[in-house]
Design an enzyme around this catalytic site. Sequence first.
Site, short mmCIF file in Angstrom:
data_model
loop_
_atom_site.label_atom_id
_atom_site.label_comp_id
_atom_site.label_asym_id
_atom_site.label_seq_id
_atom_site.Cartn_x
_atom_site.Cartn_y
_atom_site.Cartn_z
N CYS A 74 38.72 -3.67 80.61
CA CYS A 74 37.36 -3.82 79.93
C CYS A 74 37.39 -2.98 78.91
O CYS A 74 37.30 -1.89 79.02
CB CYS A 74 36.19 -3.75 81.13
N CYS A 183 37.33 -7.66 73.33
CA CYS A 183 36.65 -7.94 74.62
C CYS A 183 37.45 -8.80 75.59
O CYS A 183 38.04 -9.92 75.25
CB CYS A 183 35.27 -8.41 74.35
#
Length: 253
Positions: A74, A183
């Site tokens: 992440c 992302c």
Amino acid sequence: MNKNDLIAVFDSGVGGISVLRHLVRVLPEERFLYFGDSANAPYGTKSKETVKELTLAAAENLCFRGIKALVVACNTATSAAINDLRAAYPDLIVIGIEPALKLAADTFPGGKIGVMATPMTLREEKFAKLMDRFDESCDIFKIPAPGLVELIEGGRADSPETEALLSRLFENYPKLDALVLGCTHYPFAGKVLSRVLGEDVALLDGGDGTARETKRRLEAAGLLRTGEGQVMIENSANSPELLALSMQLLEEM
Ligand code: DGL
């Protein structure tokens, strides 16, 4: 810590599955425990302090499970908490992920490069430093994409809503040479992105680099495992739909 311990892979939700599939390919004999914190997603619009707390809490739980490495799949959690994680677990291999801007700048010198990421990743100091290294060699556009993570968490990565959101978003930017997917959720919208931007725009993400770095670190520590590989998926939202979506995303890519 021993060779048969698990490799934990963490994300705010299902996004890190885009990194997990590279990990499974590069390290097929390892045992992976994937944890998605969908109950608290999205992270990218929260404060740095909140994301740090959520990430440290998830890491603490994962550490009780007998892990030899933690992959923070992440970008947002990496920018908020990677230093704190390394300080809290000095003996653990902790790997983070960052937008693949170096790859884009090396491949398209002088090109127009978009970096699509969460608002938090784009405003953090870690990204400012990365951008400083390359903004003289290419034209960089920061592209926050609010709403996209929610569509992907809802299983609508390839849907008319996603296409409408992305078409509106890219009206504000010039034709790009490459788009960095900063992302880990965004690779799941790859097909829609190619339809909206054109097949000629390169889509780059850090999944493969992160998997190869994980292998290098385990090898250097003498912690590579041999035997049959395994993948376990858990999610804080405790929803059968999200677990099914996670399996589907892992298999389809
Ligand atoms: N997948 C995460 C990332 O790579 C963030 C998604 C979210 O906002 O929760 O940045």
